[in-house]
Structure formats: C-alpha cells, structure tokens
Design a protein around this motif. Structure first.
Motif, mmCIF file in Angstrom:
data_model
loop_
_atom_site.group_PDB
_atom_site.id
_atom_site.type_symbol
_atom_site.label_atom_id
_atom_site.label_comp_id
_atom_site.label_asym_id
_atom_site.label_seq_id
_atom_site.Cartn_x
_atom_site.Cartn_y
_atom_site.Cartn_z
ATOM 1 N N ASP A 27 -0.093 1.667 15.560
ATOM 2 C CA ASP A 27 -2.124 3.454 15.538
ATOM 3 C C ASP A 27 -2.297 3.021 14.005
ATOM 4 O OD1 ASP A 27 -0.282 4.453 17.262
ATOM 5 O OD2 ASP A 27 0.519 5.961 16.393
ATOM 6 N N ALA A 28 -1.925 2.302 13.041
ATOM 7 C CA ALA A 28 -2.957 2.397 11.813
ATOM 8 C C ALA A 28 -3.684 1.119 12.345
ATOM 9 C CB ALA A 28 -2.101 1.916 10.554
ATOM 10 N N VAL A 29 -3.231 -0.096 12.780
ATOM 11 C CA VAL A 29 -3.924 -1.212 13.009
ATOM 12 C C VAL A 29 -5.368 -0.844 13.689
ATOM 13 C CG1 VAL A 29 -4.283 -3.711 13.666
ATOM 14 C CG2 VAL A 29 -2.308 -2.826 11.729
ATOM 15 N N VAL A 80 -6.559 3.338 4.568
ATOM 16 C CA VAL A 80 -4.991 3.795 4.430
ATOM 17 C C VAL A 80 -4.636 4.828 5.593
ATOM 18 C CG1 VAL A 80 -4.223 5.382 2.213
ATOM 19 C CG2 VAL A 80 -5.755 3.324 2.018
ATOM 20 N N TYR A 81 -3.646 4.922 5.532
ATOM 21 C CA TYR A 81 -2.736 6.190 6.996
ATOM 22 C C TYR A 81 -1.897 6.749 6.877
ATOM 23 C CZ TYR A 81 -2.706 6.647 12.254
ATOM 24 O OH TYR A 81 -2.202 7.249 13.425
ATOM 25 N N VAL A 82 -2.192 8.387 6.375
ATOM 26 C CA VAL A 82 -0.917 8.201 6.360
ATOM 27 C C VAL A 82 -1.425 9.736 7.385
ATOM 28 C CG1 VAL A 82 -0.450 10.218 4.371
ATOM 29 C CG2 VAL A 82 -2.202 8.407 3.749
ATOM 30 N N THR A 83 0.707 9.762 7.368
ATOM 31 C CA THR A 83 1.337 10.993 8.610
ATOM 32 C C THR A 83 2.506 11.487 7.405
ATOM 33 O OG1 THR A 83 3.023 9.316 9.228
ATOM 34 C CG2 THR A 83 1.216 9.293 10.252
ATOM 35 N N ALA A 84 2.798 12.716 7.984
ATOM 36 C CA ALA A 84 3.762 13.654 7.399
ATOM 37 C C ALA A 84 5.021 12.343 7.431
ATOM 38 C CB ALA A 84 4.117 14.450 8.292
ATOM 39 N N TYR A 131 3.200 -1.201 5.334
ATOM 40 C CA TYR A 131 3.962 -0.036 5.720
ATOM 41 C C TYR A 131 4.940 0.616 4.724
ATOM 42 C CZ TYR A 131 6.949 3.393 8.031
ATOM 43 O OH TYR A 131 7.693 4.611 8.172
ATOM 44 N N TRP A 132 5.025 2.472 3.955
ATOM 45 C CA TRP A 132 5.729 2.346 3.274
ATOM 46 C C TRP A 132 6.536 3.828 3.640
ATOM 47 C CZ3 TRP A 132 5.307 6.584 0.063
ATOM 48 C CH2 TRP A 132 3.640 6.506 -0.083
ATOM 49 N N ALA A 133 8.142 4.487 3.613
ATOM 50 C CA ALA A 133 8.233 5.787 3.991
ATOM 51 C C ALA A 133 8.931 5.895 3.028
ATOM 52 C CB ALA A 133 8.471 5.775 5.228
ATOM 53 N N ASN A 134 8.396 7.209 2.079
ATOM 54 C CA ASN A 134 9.280 8.405 1.662
ATOM 55 C C ASN A 134 9.878 9.638 2.306
ATOM 56 O OD1 ASN A 134 7.022 9.984 0.663
ATOM 57 N ND2 ASN A 134 7.081 8.954 -1.045
ATOM 58 N N ALA A 135 10.314 10.996 1.601
ATOM 59 C CA ALA A 135 10.907 11.855 1.730
ATOM 60 C C ALA A 135 9.791 12.395 2.322
ATOM 61 C CB ALA A 135 11.631 12.455 1.155
ATOM 62 N N ARG A 136 8.000 12.254 2.050
ATOM 63 C CA ARG A 136 7.478 13.093 2.526
ATOM 64 C C ARG A 136 5.793 12.972 2.699
ATOM 65 N NH1 ARG A 136 7.424 14.374 -3.125
ATOM 66 N NH2 ARG A 136 6.249 12.508 -3.671
ATOM 67 N N ILE A 137 5.994 11.505 3.432
ATOM 68 C CA ILE A 137 4.884 10.783 4.390
ATOM 69 C C ILE A 137 5.259 9.118 4.486
ATOM 70 C CG2 ILE A 137 2.972 12.198 2.751
ATOM 71 C CD1 ILE A 137 2.418 9.555 1.354
ATOM 72 N N THR A 138 4.792 9.119 5.544
ATOM 73 C CA THR A 138 4.213 7.864 5.661
ATOM 74 C C THR A 138 3.231 7.651 5.242
ATOM 75 O OG1 THR A 138 3.773 6.984 7.964
ATOM 76 C CG2 THR A 138 5.675 8.261 7.828
ATOM 77 N N CYS A 139 2.910 5.835 4.937
ATOM 78 C CA CYS A 139 1.781 5.537 4.616
ATOM 79 C C CYS A 139 1.321 3.821 4.833
ATOM 80 C CB CYS A 139 1.449 5.177 2.379
ATOM 81 S SG CYS A 139 0.278 4.808 2.360
ATOM 82 N N THR A 140 0.243 3.531 5.582
ATOM 83 C CA THR A 140 -0.049 1.951 5.870
ATOM 84 C C THR A 140 -1.066 1.130 5.460
ATOM 85 O OG1 THR A 140 1.519 2.686 7.953
ATOM 86 C CG2 THR A 140 0.347 0.523 7.538
ATOM 87 N N ASP A 195 -4.432 -12.274 0.602
ATOM 88 C CA ASP A 195 -3.323 -12.195 0.755
ATOM 89 C C ASP A 195 -3.183 -11.053 -1.123
ATOM 90 O OD1 ASP A 195 -2.483 -12.854 2.636
ATOM 91 O OD2 ASP A 195 -1.051 -14.231 1.688
ATOM 92 N N GLU A 196 -3.720 -11.753 -1.622
ATOM 93 C CA GLU A 196 -3.467 -11.809 -3.570
ATOM 94 C C GLU A 196 -4.461 -10.366 -3.173
ATOM 95 O OE1 GLU A 196 -3.673 -12.842 -8.028
ATOM 96 O OE2 GLU A 196 -4.300 -14.332 -6.323
ATOM 97 N N GLN A 197 -5.193 -10.544 -2.832
ATOM 98 C CA GLN A 197 -6.502 -8.907 -3.370
ATOM 99 C C GLN A 197 -5.468 -7.436 -2.462
ATOM 100 O OE1 GLN A 197 -10.297 -9.329 -2.207
ATOM 101 N NE2 GLN A 197 -10.694 -7.637 -3.626
ATOM 102 N N MET A 198 -5.512 -8.274 -0.984
ATOM 103 C CA MET A 198 -4.661 -7.650 -0.173
ATOM 104 C C MET A 198 -3.440 -6.415 -0.508
ATOM 105 S SD MET A 198 -4.913 -5.506 2.508
ATOM 106 C CE MET A 198 -3.962 -4.225 3.671
ATOM 107 N N GLN A 199 -1.864 -7.181 -1.602
ATOM 108 C CA GLN A 199 -1.323 -7.430 -2.423
ATOM 109 C C GLN A 199 -1.404 -6.220 -3.774
ATOM 110 O OE1 GLN A 199 1.386 -10.223 -3.115
ATOM 111 N NE2 GLN A 199 1.503 -11.074 -1.580
ATOM 112 N N ALA A 200 -2.820 -6.193 -4.376
ATOM 113 C CA ALA A 200 -3.081 -5.678 -5.635
ATOM 114 C C ALA A 200 -3.313 -4.548 -4.504
ATOM 115 C CB ALA A 200 -4.251 -6.604 -6.186
ATOM 116 N N VAL A 201 -4.098 -4.249 -3.703
ATOM 117 C CA VAL A 201 -4.565 -2.912 -3.468
ATOM 118 C C VAL A 201 -3.130 -2.047 -2.337
ATOM 119 C CG1 VAL A 201 -6.353 -1.616 -1.575
ATOM 120 C CG2 VAL A 201 -7.191 -3.625 -2.478
ATOM 121 N N SER A 202 -2.390 -2.452 -2.211
ATOM 122 C CA SER A 202 -1.430 -2.437 -0.939
ATOM 123 C C SER A 202 -0.593 -1.352 -2.804
ATOM 124 C CB SER A 202 -0.833 -3.003 -0.681
ATOM 125 O OG SER A 202 -2.232 -3.553 0.795
ATOM 126 N N ARG A 203 -0.432 -2.146 -3.522
ATOM 127 C CA ARG A 203 0.255 -2.176 -4.686
ATOM 128 C C ARG A 203 0.069 -0.495 -5.282
ATOM 129 N NH1 ARG A 203 0.058 -6.273 -7.615
ATOM 130 N NH2 ARG A 203 2.297 -7.784 -6.512
#
Length: 266
Positions: free
Chosen positions: A118-120, A199-203, A224-233, A240-248
């Motif tokens: 969905d995010a992509v 940045v795609y965010v859901t409950a 993509y990552w998820a925790n007890a509050r949200i999911t985020c993609t 790659d290096e720039q994408m990782q820096a932004v995502s981090r």
C-alpha cells in the motif's frame, strides 16, 4: 550428500548454517546462479537493516519503554484484549469465520506485506504529481499534524528531515487496511534536487508486535517498522546510503516520540 533446502539457504545468508556444510553450500551456489543471486540479495538486505537500526539499538532505552512501564500498560490493556477475543469467538461461532471478520486469521500474507505494498503504491501515484501531490501543504503543518492525528487516533507530528536535506511538502489522508482503522497518513518530503520520499503511517497492528523489514518493489525501496503505537513505511528511490539515512532519521524521531516539537502520547 544432504540436499540443500530453502531453510539452508536462509541460514547461510544469516550466517547460521552449520560450518560443516559450508563446503556443500559453496558447491551448490556455484552450480545454481539463481539461488546464489537470491542469497546475495538477502545478505544485502540484512546489511542494510543492520546499518539502519543497529545505531538506534545501541542507544539507552527511553524511560517510556522500560519494563515496568510497559508491564503497567499491558495490564491496563489485558481486559480490553479479552473482551475483543470473546467477541471474536462469538462471531466465529455464528459462521462468520469465512467472512470479513476472520480475514486477519485466514490471510496467509503477513500484514507487513500488505502495508508495504500500500505504501509503495501510494508513493508511486503521488510523487509524480505536481499541483496535487498533497492535500495539506507544509505552510499549514500544524493543521496537518492535528488532522492526521485525529484520523489515526494517535499524535502524529512531522519528522524533521532538514539534516538529511529534505523539507516537508505536506501530507494527505488515504484509505487503509480495515483492521487498522481503515485510514493511513502519507507525508511527503522533497530535497533540492526534487527527489521525493514518502512516510506512510497507520495505527498499530492488532498484535502490537514490533517488527522491521526491508523490501524492494520495482526499483522502489521501502523500510518498514512497527511498534505498539503505529506502523511506518519510508518509501523512496534514493541511493542506498541516503535512503538509509533518511529512514533512520524517521525511525529515531517517531520511536523516541519527539518529532519536530510534537510528542506522541505515552
């Protein structure tokens, strides 16, 4: 010689294969270039995930995530979870098991796969837009934050990516997965070269299980990552290096809860 299975390939990519079998694995990969390419892809993804998340994992645990506080929150939520479980049993017993209500139980595809797709898809559609890339622009970011927070039922301030060279373009509300409230938020950022990331965010997912995943779809990278509050993609086509820096940067800010002057509810 023992046959090489897919589990063996995954164990080898993770560095978990029995060293006694490394010779057989090397011979197998040399004779099977498709398998070798897949293993190499898994290894690159693993390296990228370690690069993205390991620096954060080494940081001190925030007070709001310490065991005592999480245990108290879990205790408060246990009664609610039991009520939902009882309701689910009743629905299933009435013959609705094959219908919409049982979808989370019967869908064999992981929830993260649907969210990443969905995010992509949303990224692909809206980054190509010029005048209508967002519903609410960055000139009204306070309203954007309040509006999306209300729709997702969690405080959502805007990550600050200026250190990574990106400025907020704005955001929009999107339809989302029915079992995640049916809504998703998309934030869009752009750098001086007109490159965009979203940045795609859901409950949060119903099971609230933390997760991290890296996917590549048609040349588009998704963290993509998820925790007890949200999911985020986080989605983009940066190197790659720039994408990782932004995502981090997104991960650190949304996980720590201090985002551009706003805070998540603890």
């Amino acid at each position: 010689m023992t046959a090489i299975t897919r589990d063996d390939l995954m164990a080898y990519a993770d560095g978990q294969l029995d060293p006694a079998r490394n010779g057989a694995m090397a011979s197998y990969l040399a004779a099977n270039p498709d398998a070798a390419a897949e293993v190499a892809l898994w290894q690159r993804q693993s390296d990228a995930l370690h690069s993205l998340f390991d620096p954060v994992a080494a940081e001190p645990v925030p007070a709001r995530l310490r065991a005592r506080r999480l245990a108290a929150a879990q205790s408060r939520g246990r009664g609610r979870a039991l009520r939902w479980a009882a309701a689910a049993v009743v629905l299933l017993s009435l013959g609705l098991g094959a219908g919409w209500f049982s979808r989370p139980l019967l869908d064999s595809r992981p929830a993260s796969a649907s969210l990443i797709a969905d995010a992509v898809n949303a990224h692909t559609v809206f980054v190509a837009e010029s005048r209508h890339a967002v519903e609410v622009g960055n000139d009204d970011s306070a309203h954007l934050s309040s509006w999306l927070s209300n729709r997702l039922d969690t405080d959502l301030a805007m990550p600050d990516l200026s250190a990574q060279g990106f400025a907020l373009v704005g955001g929009r509300l999107l339809p989302g997965e029915p079992d995640l409230g049916g809504r998703a938020a998309q934030l869009m950022y752009e750098n001086a070269g007109k490159q965009r990331i979203t940045v795609y965010v859901t409950a949060a997912l119903p099971d609230h299980q933390p997760a991290r995943q890296l996917a590549s779809l048609d040349g588009t990278e998704a963290f993509y990552w998820a925790n007890a509050r949200i999911t985020c993609t986080v989605v983009g086509t940066l190197p790659d290096e720039q994408m990782q820096a932004v995502s981090r940067a997104v991960y650190v800010q949304l996980t720590d809860g201090d985002v551009g002057g706003g805070r998540y509810r603890g």
